[in-house]
Motif scaffolding. Structure first.
Motif, PDB file in Angstrom:
ATOM      1  N   VAL A  79       0.882  -1.163   0.000  1.00 36.85           N
ATOM      2  CA  VAL A  79       0.000   0.000   0.000  1.00 36.85           C
ATOM      3  C   VAL A  79       0.917   1.209   0.000  1.00 36.85           C
ATOM      4  N   ARG A  80       0.740   2.066  -0.980  1.00 41.21           N
ATOM      5  CA  ARG A  80       1.537   3.299  -1.009  1.00 41.21           C
ATOM      6  C   ARG A  80       0.956   4.297  -0.014  1.00 41.21           C
ATOM      7  N   GLY A  81       1.847   4.976   0.663  1.00 39.13           N
ATOM      8  CA  GLY A  81       1.413   5.979   1.620  1.00 39.13           C
ATOM      9  C   GLY A  81       1.888   7.364   1.225  1.00 39.13           C
ATOM     10  N   THR A  82       1.468   8.351   1.995  1.00 31.67           N
ATOM     11  CA  THR A  82       1.865   9.737   1.731  1.00 31.67           C
ATOM     12  C   THR A  82       2.594  10.371   2.907  1.00 31.67           C
ATOM     13  N   SER A  83       2.704   9.654   4.027  1.00 26.58           N
ATOM     14  CA  SER A  83       3.295  10.230   5.244  1.00 26.58           C
ATOM     15  C   SER A  83       4.821  10.167   5.262  1.00 26.58           C
ATOM     16  N   GLY A  84       5.397   9.323   4.398  1.00 27.46           N
ATOM     17  CA  GLY A  84       6.836   9.099   4.446  1.00 27.46           C
ATOM     18  C   GLY A  84       7.229   7.915   5.300  1.00 27.46           C
ATOM     19  N   VAL A  85       6.244   7.319   6.012  1.00 32.13           N
ATOM     20  CA  VAL A  85       6.493   6.131   6.822  1.00 32.13           C
ATOM     21  C   VAL A  85       5.959   4.921   6.061  1.00 32.13           C
ATOM     22  N   GLU A  86       6.768   3.857   6.003  1.00 35.59           N
ATOM     23  CA  GLU A  86       6.316   2.595   5.430  1.00 35.59           C
ATOM     24  C   GLU A  86       6.579   1.494   6.439  1.00 35.59           C
ATOM     25  N   TRP A  87       5.554   0.664   6.657  1.00 26.58           N
ATOM     26  CA  TRP A  87       5.670  -0.493   7.538  1.00 26.58           C
ATOM     27  C   TRP A  87       6.092  -1.688   6.699  1.00 26.58           C
ATOM     28  N   VAL A  88       7.070  -2.440   7.197  1.00 23.06           N
ATOM     29  CA  VAL A  88       7.545  -3.651   6.528  1.00 23.06           C
ATOM     30  C   VAL A  88       7.303  -4.802   7.498  1.00 23.06           C
ATOM     31  N   VAL A  89       6.518  -5.800   7.037  1.00 25.41           N
ATOM     32  CA  VAL A  89       5.996  -6.807   7.966  1.00 25.41           C
ATOM     33  C   VAL A  89       6.218  -8.217   7.447  1.00 25.41           C
ATOM     34  N   ASP A  90       6.682  -9.077   8.344  1.00 24.59           N
ATOM     35  CA  ASP A  90       6.656 -10.517   8.111  1.00 24.59           C
ATOM     36  C   ASP A  90       5.697 -11.066   9.166  1.00 24.59           C
ATOM     37  N   PRO A  91       4.493 -11.498   8.745  1.00 24.17           N
ATOM     38  CA  PRO A  91       3.459 -11.858   9.716  1.00 24.17           C
ATOM     39  C   PRO A  91       3.756 -13.130  10.499  1.00 24.17           C
ATOM     40  N   ILE A  92       4.505 -14.050   9.916  1.00 21.38           N
ATOM     41  CA  ILE A  92       5.057 -15.196  10.654  1.00 21.38           C
ATOM     42  C   ILE A  92       6.463 -15.396  10.103  1.00 21.38           C
ATOM     43  N   ASP A  93       7.419 -14.789  10.760  1.00 18.49           N
ATOM     44  CA  ASP A  93       8.820 -14.917  10.371  1.00 18.49           C
ATOM     45  C   ASP A  93       9.287 -16.273  10.891  1.00 18.49           C
ATOM     46  N   GLY A  94       9.526 -17.205   9.969  1.00 19.51           N
ATOM     47  CA  GLY A  94       9.852 -18.573  10.365  1.00 19.51           C
ATOM     48  C   GLY A  94       8.666 -19.493  10.127  1.00 19.51           C
ATOM     49  N   THR A  95       8.012 -19.331   8.986  1.00 12.97           N
ATOM     50  CA  THR A  95       6.817 -20.117   8.696  1.00 12.97           C
ATOM     51  C   THR A  95       7.091 -21.621   8.712  1.00 12.97           C
ATOM     52  N   VAL A  96       8.243 -22.050   8.228  1.00 12.63           N
ATOM     53  CA  VAL A  96       8.550 -23.487   8.235  1.00 12.63           C
ATOM     54  C   VAL A  96       8.592 -23.992   9.680  1.00 12.63           C
ATOM     55  N   ASN A  97       9.194 -23.226  10.579  1.00 14.34           N
ATOM     56  CA  ASN A  97       9.182 -23.609  11.995  1.00 14.34           C
ATOM     57  C   ASN A  97       7.744 -23.670  12.516  1.00 14.34           C
ATOM     58  N   PHE A  98       6.927 -22.707  12.145  1.00 17.81           N
ATOM     59  CA  PHE A  98       5.512 -22.693  12.536  1.00 17.81           C
ATOM     60  C   PHE A  98       4.805 -23.953  12.052  1.00 17.81           C
ATOM     61  N   VAL A  99       5.026 -24.319  10.799  1.00 20.55           N
ATOM     62  CA  VAL A  99       4.383 -25.497  10.216  1.00 20.55           C
ATOM     63  C   VAL A  99       4.755 -26.758  10.997  1.00 20.55           C
TER      64      VAL A  99
END
Length: 191
Positions: A79-99
């Motif tokens: 999602v492009r923003g206009t504030s100059g702030v961008e959030w960078v997210v990994d919702p489950i970092d380590g999905t293979v471990n989760f699985v």
């Protein structure tokens, strides 16, 4: 860094949202092995429906709190923003471990700020979903770990001599990339 953006407030928002996402992932993780919904770069680069639900929750909460910000998630579009702030997210970092039920997987949220030389990461937050351990950092203010509501500063220890060091690696998902990485580790290259 822009005076209008407080990286400490960004990390507090990331923590609030990250804890909510971690609770969702814990609640949606069944006993035993988790089903794979899709793959990305290879058969072993997996995505689950829980990854997608976690990312959707994080995106909705962050953009509800800061609607002019941008968003870049590992599992979906940006999602492009206009504030100059961008959030960078990994919702489950380590999905293979989760699985596989290995208790080392996390919600990872970073905020970066546009500047004259490109984007700079100014705040980051990570919560290990399985254990509840939390860490954060703010550019110029150090890193810390939470113990309950108490923040404890993190300090790197002096490194051991190279001959006594433990070195960990990660290998790419694609077989040809792993082969290349394995060969590079076993050969000497001259400059």
């Amino acid at each position: 860094m822009s005076d209008a953006v407080d990286p400490h407030a960004l990390v507090e928002l990331a923590r609030e949202v990250g804890l909510e996402a971690a609770a969702l992932v814990r609640a949606r993780r069944p006993e035993g092995r988790v089903g794979v919904a899709d793959t990305k770069s290879s058969r072993v680069d997996v995505v689950t429906e829980v990854d997608r639900a976690s990312e959707e929750l994080v995106r909705e909460r962050l953009l509800a709190a800061r609607p002019d910000d941008g968003f870049l998630g590992e599992e979906g579009g940006g999602v492009r923003g206009t504030s100059g702030v961008e959030w960078v997210v990994d919702p489950i970092d380590g999905t293979v471990n989760f699985v596989y039920g290995i208790p080392a997987y996390a919600v990872s949220i970073a905020a970066r700020l546009d500047g004259p030389d490109g984007a700079t990461e100014v705040a980051g937050y990570v919560v290990n979903i399985a254990t509840g351990e939390e860490w954060a950092a703010v550019l110029g203010a150090g890193a810390w770990r939470w113990s309950g509501e108490e923040r404890r500063p993190l300090h790197a220890p002096e490194p051991p001599p190279l001959a006594e060091a433990l070195v960990g690696t990660g290998f790419g998902y694609l077989p040809e990339r792993r082969r290349e990485q394995g060969l590079a580790g076993g050969t000497r290259r001259s400059a």
